[in-house]
Structures are given as structure tokens and as C-alpha cells.
Enzyme design. Structure first.
Site, mmCIF file in Angstrom:
data_model
loop_
_atom_site.group_PDB
_atom_site.id
_atom_site.type_symbol
_atom_site.label_atom_id
_atom_site.label_comp_id
_atom_site.label_asym_id
_atom_site.label_seq_id
_atom_site.Cartn_x
_atom_site.Cartn_y
_atom_site.Cartn_z
ATOM 1 N N GLY A 361 0.833 -1.193 0.000
ATOM 2 C CA GLY A 361 0.000 0.000 0.000
ATOM 3 C C GLY A 361 0.869 1.244 0.000
ATOM 4 O O GLY A 361 2.097 1.161 -0.044
ATOM 5 N N CYS A 362 0.233 2.393 0.034
ATOM 6 C CA CYS A 362 0.984 3.649 -0.040
ATOM 7 C C CYS A 362 1.903 3.857 1.158
ATOM 8 O O CYS A 362 2.886 4.588 1.072
ATOM 9 C CB CYS A 362 0.015 4.826 -0.171
#
Length: 393
Positions: A361-362
Site C-alpha cells: 500500500g501507499c
């Protein structure tokens, strides 16, 4: 053909004619979605960026996915991030939208995003490969694949012979050798020369600021940090104001055109990210992904990756073989695990009968498990030393 499909076709024709009259051209509009929920600056910030992108380029049709709002843009109303991602994926898979700009999306391992920045020394644009997601759990392999992703994106942006430099981070020389082997095999790579006196395709910090190569190859976590610095160094960090965002998720066989922005991205970056997405769609990036991986594999990419994997196994030593449990829906995520330990963490859960997969994920790497088993999985991982045990304050 059903009556409904005929009506839709007629409506699309009339819409294309109207667009042609408005813009002076008769190319079909590129439909770009943008999810609005989750921004640290509020949904109005995202909507403003979307409206600016639409106003600047009438050949783009911007579609909002979020809470109902006072905007003339087409809307798909949802009440949560999760619902927004589901609608986004449905719209992409059905072809209703060509690409989508979103925040905090977890790509599968094998997919990472190619960012685009404006460098401060010369004001030139540079592609950062890559900025979130991960092409491989192994650093050198990932950077080799990041280079291919960068080339694909640069070509989609209209640069048929982009220059490529490798940032001087751990593994850069191994990456250089691997890429030159692929180049020798027939996949032409135009290596940049450092602006420093000693030259070479391994880039220094000076080259970052100057935008020496068209494509700067780095590991994803370093790329993510650089993206944040380039986009917010004049604002104090809380508002990302420059550049085009973290870019499209690129990976062999990955079909969805999902473009990442940060939750700290300001409306100028969001407007640019929508433009970036539309330009890549017009550059036929989907077919480029297929063609470039095919050419690179023919030139020896798969062999290079396999050789790197074998070398990695030799240095890490033999490991116990663990069979995966029955596959389950993985709708829960666990962060806080180092990227180099992801595979071992997944296997530790398999050993205890919990199905898991790795993702990114980010905010970094995540282990994906069924949400009903989140607590049990966290205890297993903490006991195995992959993450700190949670203690009450």
C-alpha cells in the site's frame, strides 16, 4: 444487439460529435475517474483538482467516485473507501472509465507505480520508477522490473527513446549489469550519462535535482520518499503541490489503469494526475505494457530475473517448505513488516493454518489476511518476531 446497446451507441456518437465541435477534434473522450474520500485536505480539495483538470482539457471526461457533492461532474456516490474502490474496479473492468486516480490503494506484488516530477534545477520533467507498490520482494529484481515499468510509461507519454539512469542506492551496480545484459539481448535501453565529471549511468543526487535522465530507476520506498520531497519541498511538507503524482500501477499481466495520489496531495497535483492518466491512455499504455514485456522477455528479462532469484536463494540458505492453506478472501491488512521479510511472514502464517498473501500500500508493505483472522494473524507474526506486540498504553 439489444435495444439498450443501440441507444447507448447512438448516445456515444452524439457525445463524440459534441466533443469534436467543442474541441476542434473528433477523438473519443478519455474517461478518468477520481475517488474523493480520504484526502487529508478534504473532499473539496480533490473535487477542485478534478474540476480544474476537466476545465483545462474538455477532451477528458472526469468522473467523481465519493460522497454526493455540489459539482457538475458526473458522480458515482459511495459512503466509504472500500465501497469507492469496489465501484472504481467495476467501472475499470467494464470499460466505463479508462483510468482512475485514487489514494492508498494496495497493489498485488508484481505491480508498482511510475511517478512523474518536475525537477527544481532545470524545471524539467522526470519519471521516477517506482514510487509505490513493489515489483518484487527482492530489491535488485524489483529495480530491474522498475526500469521496464519506467520505459513503458515514458513511451506512453510520447518519448520513443527515453534515457534511463539508475539511482546510486544499494544494488545499483547489480541492476546496471542486469539491464545491460537485457540490452545486449536485443531490448534497447538508452542509458543516460551522469552530469557529474565521472559520468556513467549510475546517477548521483545532483542528477536527481537536474533531471539528468528521462527515467530515474530506484527502489520503491526510496522513490516514494523522493516523490514526497519533490512534490512538497516548497510547502513545508503537508501539501503536495508540484508534479503529477505517483503514477500508474505497472506490472506484467496487470490490466487496470490505476493512478496513485497521496492523501497529502493538493489539488494542483490531483489535476496533473488526471492529465497524466489521460495522456497515458491516449498513448495506448495497455498495449505498450504487453508489447514491452514481451520484447524484454525475448531479450532475456525472465532469465535475468531467474538468475537473480537463484543468487538470492544461495545467499539466504535453504528454507523450510510450507504448503499454503486453502485460499480465502484477503480483505484485511497488517502493516509494519519489512519488505525483505514479507515472504517469510506469509509462510509463518501458512504454517499456523492462516491463508495470507503479500501486497503493498501507499504506506509500505502489507500482509493480507481474512479480516476475521486479523487478531490471530497479528499474534502469530508478533510471536515470530516480524512485528512488535501491541501493548496497552
Amino acid at each position: 444487439m439489444s435495444e439498450q446497446n443501440i441507444k447507448k451507441m447512438i448516445a456515444d456518437v452524439f457525445e463524440d460529435i459534441a466533443t469534436g465541435i467543442e474541441t476542434g477534434g473528433f477523438a473519443k473522450k478519455v474517461r478518468v475517474g477520481v475517488t474523493t474520500i480520504g484526502s487529508e485536505h478534504g473532499e473539496e480539495n480533490v473535487i477542485k483538482g478534478a474540476e480544474i483538470a476537466q476545465e483545462k482539457d474538455p477532451s477528458i471526461e472526469v468522473v467523481l467516485i465519493g460522497h454526493k457533492c455540489d459539482s457538475k461532474l458526473k458522480q458515482y456516490n459511495v459512503e466509504s473507501d472500500e465501497e469507492g474502490y469496489k465501484v472504481m474496479e467495476e467501472l475499470l473492468d467494464s470499460g466505463e472509465i479508462d483510468a482512475c486516480v485514487t489514494m492508498h490503494y494496495s497493489f498485488p506484488i508484481g505491480v508498482s507505480t511510475v511517478g512523474r516530477v518536475v525537477t527544481p534545477a532545470m524545471g524539467s520533467e522526470m519519471t521516477l520508477a517506482t514510487t509505490t507498490g513493489t515489483s518484487s520482494p527482492h530489491r535488485v529484481e524489483a529495480m530491474v522490473l522498475n526500469a521496464i515499468a519506467g520505459i513503458i510509461t515514458a513511451k506512453a507519454m510520447g518519448n520513443p527513446e527515453p534515457t534511463l539512469g539508475i539511482l546510486n542506492v544499494d544494488g545499483a551496480r547489480q541492476v546496471e549489469r542486469a539491464l545491460k545484459e537485457i540490452d545486449k539481448g536485443g531490448y534497447k535501453i538508452h542509458f543516460a550519462e551522469s552530469a557529474r565529471a565521472d559520468g556513467g549511468c549510475v546517477m548521483r543526487g545532483n542528477d536527481l535535482l537536474m533531471g539528468t535522465p528521462d527515467i530515474m530507476v530506484t527502489d520503491t520506498l526510496t522513490g516514494n520518499l523522493l516523490m514526497k520531497v519533490f512534490s512538497s519541498y516548497v510547502t513545508g511538507g503537508s501539501f503536495e503541490a508540484h508534479g503529477y503524482g505517483y503514477g500508474p500501477g505497472i506490472g506484467s499481466g496487470y490490466e487496470r489503469l490505476i493512478y496513485i495520489i497521496s492523501r497529502a496531495s493538493g489539488y494542483p497535483v490531483i489535476a496533473n494526475a488526471i492529465k497524466y492518466a489521460a495522456e497515458c491512455v491516449r498513448g495506448d499504455i495497455k498495449n505498450l505494457i504487453k508489447d514491452e514485456y514481451k520484447k524484454a522477455n525475448k531479450a532475456g528479462l525472465e532469465k535475468v530475473i531467474n538468475d537473480l532469484e537463484e543468487a538470492s536463494k544461495k545467499t539466504s540458505g535453504p528454507k523450510e517448505e510450507v504448503k499454503a492453506p486453502a485460499e480465502e478472501v484477503t480483505d484485511g491488512s497488517i502493516g509494519g513488516i519489512d519488505i525483505l521479510e514479507m515472504e517469510d511472514a506469509v509462510q509463518a502464517l501458512w504454517k499456523e493454518g492462516i491463508f495470507a498473501s503479500s501486497g503493498m500500500g501507499c504506506t509500505g508493505p502489507v500482509v493480507m489476511v481474512n479480516s476475521s483472522k486479523l487478531d490471530a494473524a497479528k499474534k502469530v507474526l508478533a510471536k515470530a518476531g516480524f512485528m512488535a506486540e501491541e501493548t496497552p498504553c
